[in-house]
Design an enzyme around this catalytic site. Structure first.
Site, PDB file in Angstrom:
ATOM      1  N   GLY A   1      19.455  -0.903  53.108  1.00 57.44           N
ATOM      2  CA  GLY A   1      21.156  -1.061  52.838  1.00 57.44           C
ATOM      3  C   GLY A   1      21.085   0.006  52.146  1.00 57.44           C
ATOM      4  CB  CYS A   2      18.624   1.388  49.547  1.00 59.08           C
ATOM      5  SG  CYS A   2      18.546   1.845  47.556  1.00 59.08           S
TER       6      CYS A   2
END
Lengths: 110, 139, 101
Positions: free
Chosen positions: A108-109
């Site tokens: 999710g980064c």
């Protein structure tokens, strides 16, 4: 671009993350930190080692919010806050510390 | 936007596939971990072959795949506190709750007491919970 | 002529196992791999039909796939586990292989 440490070559992805987790050692970590313009202090090692333990237990690199909370629990409130972690890793504790720890980029980064 | 103004929606992720044989289980887990950053009201449901995702004792070295069963134990850290497992799906597969991992979260409103995340529900009960959701995502 | 049948799908969301059990002839062998290994567990709704097959056929399950899925306990009596080299042996010992996908 491969990372060179002591004449040995380590494959990395296009953002400089180590391709093979199992090749990581402390020398590689220092070299990865150098590529981020960071000198590894005891405080840096504390976070990097914490991340490696977290990964080995849960098979993921934690999101920043989760990392901050978990560090606070393990290492104390004075360390479990984003100010402290961003001072150590200016480009983001999850992103930069994960790279030095030889882990994949946190889920999710971006 | 302050927390008070933020609109919180109820999201449910429905998992119906066994792990490893197809990519659905891992994809769902990744989406859940990403979505957890947005402070929404998240719940997970495991029905049909999805219940196999939560079994204890998975060892994947020999098949050369990442053992992501460990990652379900991190869900508590991500403030995911509602994990519904459908009772009939367990029974037809010869499984009980004892065959599944013990998943917990810390309840901030109760002095960080450790509580069980998994709730065993019937298909009918689950259907009612599904109707309460704003968004349902299927894997 | 003896045949090896492999099943790689969970019996609960695909009829590969059911069709395999209908077609497989006495003296043939059945091997569960990948998500097919869920059929080897005692106490499921498919246990009776697998036990029926065991009366006149050999039934095998691939150990690495059982391990990966945490399905090591409660194997149906009479099912034999094989590793990857055992899988290879089975394919060579039989005249042909039908993969129920």
């Amino acid at each position: 671009m491969p990372l060179e440490v002591d004449g040995k070559s380590y494959e990395t992805d296009e953002e400089g993350y180590l391709a093979d987790l199992s090749q990581w050692d402390e020398k590689v970590a220092v070299a990865l930190a150098k590529s981020e313009n960071l000198d590894m202090s005891d405080s840096h090692w504390e976070v990097v080692n914490f991340l490696r333990e977290y990964y080995s237990e849960y098979q993921i690199a934690p999101a920043v919010r989760v990392l901050t909370k978990a560090i606070g629990k393990k290492l104390g409130k004075d360390k479990g806050n984003s100010k402290y972690l961003y001072e150590l890793f200016p480009y983001g504790p999850a992103k930069q510390a994960c790279k030095i720890a030889g882990l994949p980029k946190p889920t999710g980064c971006v | 936007m302050s927390d008070a103004e933020q609109i919180t929606k109820k999201f449910m992720y429905i998992n119906r596939k066994a792990p490893y044989g197809t990519i659905y289980a891992w994809e769902s887990l990744e989406v859940v971990l990403i979505a957890a950053a947005f402070d929404q009201d998240i719940s997970l449901a495991f029905i049909d072959d999805g219940v196999y995702q939560l079994t204890k004792g998975q060892k994947t070295e020999a098949i050369g795949l990442k053992n992501f069963s460990a990652t379900y134990r991190a869900l508590g850290d991500y403030d995911i506190q509602k994990i519904y497992v459908e009772k009939e799906s367990l029974e037809t597969r010869g499984l009980t709750l004892d065959d599944l991992q013990h998943l917990v979260y810390e309840d901030e409103d109760d002095d960080y007491a450790e509580k069980d995340s998994i709730k065993l529900v019937s298909a009918d009960e689950l259907g009612k919970i599904m109707e309460e959701q704003n968004v349902v995502l299927s894997f | 002529m003896s045949m090896l049948h492999t099943v790689n799908k969970s019996p609960f969301n695909n009829d590969a196992l059911s069709k395999c059990l209908q077609c497989a002839q006495p003296g043939s062998s059945i091997l569960f791999i990948e998500d097919g290994v869920y059929a080897s567990r005692e106490g499921t709704t498919f246990t009776d039909s697998v036990k029926e097959a065991l009366k006149d056929k050999q039934v095998y399950v691939l150990q690495p796939d059982l391990d990966a899925r945490g399905m090591n306990s409660s194997l149906i009596d009479g099912i034999k586990t094989v590793d990857y080299s055992g899988f290879v042996d089975l394919t060579t010992e039989h005249d042909s292989v039908q993969s129920w996908l």
